[in-house]
Design an enzyme around this catalytic site. Structure first.
Site, PDB file in Angstrom:
ATOM      1  N   ARG A 221       0.842  -1.191   0.000  1.00 15.21           N
ATOM      2  CA  ARG A 221       0.000   0.000   0.000  1.00 15.21           C
ATOM      3  C   ARG A 221       0.881   1.247   0.000  1.00 15.21           C
ATOM      4  O   ARG A 221       1.955   1.265   0.607  1.00 15.21           O
ATOM      5  CB  ARG A 221      -0.932   0.028   1.216  1.00 15.21           C
ATOM      6  CG  ARG A 221      -2.079  -0.969   1.142  1.00 15.21           C
ATOM      7  CD  ARG A 221      -3.088  -0.577   0.073  1.00 15.21           C
ATOM      8  NE  ARG A 221      -4.259  -1.442   0.031  1.00 15.21           N
ATOM      9  CZ  ARG A 221      -4.386  -2.495  -0.763  1.00 15.21           C
ATOM     10  NH1 ARG A 221      -3.390  -2.831  -1.581  1.00 15.21           N
ATOM     11  NH2 ARG A 221      -5.488  -3.216  -0.758  1.00 15.21           N
ATOM     12  N   HIS A 269      -0.364   0.176  -9.971  1.00 14.25           N
ATOM     13  CA  HIS A 269      -1.052  -0.752  -9.059  1.00 14.25           C
ATOM     14  C   HIS A 269      -1.498  -2.000  -9.834  1.00 14.25           C
ATOM     15  O   HIS A 269      -2.675  -2.366  -9.815  1.00 14.25           O
ATOM     16  CB  HIS A 269      -2.256  -0.073  -8.396  1.00 14.25           C
ATOM     17  CG  HIS A 269      -2.651  -0.744  -7.107  1.00 14.25           C
ATOM     18  ND1 HIS A 269      -3.154  -0.042  -6.042  1.00 14.25           N
ATOM     19  CD2 HIS A 269      -2.629  -2.046  -6.718  1.00 14.25           C
ATOM     20  CE1 HIS A 269      -3.430  -0.880  -5.046  1.00 14.25           C
ATOM     21  NE2 HIS A 269      -3.103  -2.102  -5.434  1.00 14.25           N
TER      22      HIS A 269
END
Length: 306
Positions: A221, A269
């Site tokens: 993250r 991502h």
């Protein structure tokens, strides 16, 4: 069994078709405000209104690997939160991390620059023993990554909150061994869940404890990493560079320093994407098991955050 689907920015129809085929007889629909109560929900980034209205849910099935965004909401107190165990993401993550490690270790980024400039030259081979890799987080994804990296004969360190024993991996456990783990690692791979304890875990102090010439790979993250501290560590020369797949704000804002930094590789991502068919099969199996009163894997402990 009544199932509701509430997944932001996700095309619903293929999921509904797959779930209907896997669970014949189930009543499956896309959630709309005011919809009747459901037994189970398939979710990704649902609004708080969904949680407030679906107060009778037995279980929430999250279609991504991380549940940090879901746990920020007020959830029905009796509802289980169930994460995907793997669903095809572990092998993708292993591919991505191995590629990033080898690209740095073999200096393929340097060769790419040479070719672009029309230069023909060689670099002195590096010793694998000089590049111990620290995998931070040894869950399903972290374990697969550590095992994959070990196949390339790198020394592998692994850090986790609770003890783990993995063949070919030197284990470090808990806060007492965290600094020793960092000091033994030159490449740092972050696969931790995002919890209040792990926010900003890759910071000035953490980076400074790595072996000189360190390399950072963040596939967990964006909030794990203090951007400014990484930039400063690279500027000082202590960190050689980084491969980053996750960011505090996504998409990464225009003008962010990471975009054009010569020592930072970024991807959008995409290190491990949810594979729909595998996810549907896993979710359907777990829903059926819960309906039979059986215990299922992947239940999240909200107090721990994973």
């Amino acid at each position: 069994m009544k199932i509701t689907f509430c997944c932001t920015d996700t095309k619903a129809e293929p999921w509904l078709q797959g779930l209907s085929a896997a669970l014949p007889g189930a009543d499956i629909s896309v959630w709309q405000p005011g919809a009747p109560q459901a037994d189970h929900a398939v979710v990704w980034a649902p609004p708080q209104q969904f949680m407030d209205e679906q107060a009778g849910l037995k279980a929430l099935f999250n279609i991504g690997a991380g549940v940090d965004a879901l746990l920020k909401l007020r959830l029905p107190p009796q509802a289980l939160v169930v994460r995907l165990d793997d669903a095809g993401m572990a092998v993708q993550m292993a591919e991505y991390v191995c590629h990033a490690v080898i690209r740095h270790f073999r200096e393929f980024d340097g060769y790419e620059a040479d070719m672009a400039a029309g230069r023909w030259g060689y670099r002195k081979p590096r010793m694998r023993s000089d590049y111990p890799i620290g995998v931070m987080g040894l869950g399903v994804l972290g374990e697969r990554v550590a095992k994959a990296l070990a196949q390339f004969d790198f020394p592998i360190n692994g850090w986790s909150r609770s003890p783990k024993a993995i063949d070919g991996v030197r284990a470090f456990t808990g806060a007492d061994q965290f600094n020793d783990f960092l000091a033994a690692s030159r490449v740092l791979v972050n696969l931790l869940p995002l919890t209040p304890d792990t926010v900003d875990v890759i910071n000035k102090d953490t980076l400074g404890r790595l072996l000189p010439g360190a390399y950072v790979i963040n596939v967990a993250r964006g909030a794990h990493l203090v951007d400014e501290d990484l930039l400063a560590a690279i500027a000082s020369g202590h960190v050689a560079g980084a491969t980053l797949d996750v960011f505090r704000t996504e998409p990464l804002p225009a003008g962010h320093a990471f975009w054009n930094h010569p020592r930072i590789t970024i991807t959008p991502h995409t290190s491990a994407r949810t594979l729909r068919d595998e996810s549907i099969a896993q979710i359907a199996r777990k829903m059926a098991a819960l309906q039979r009163g059986e215990v299922v894997a992947g239940i999240v402990n909200p107090a721990r955050g994973y």
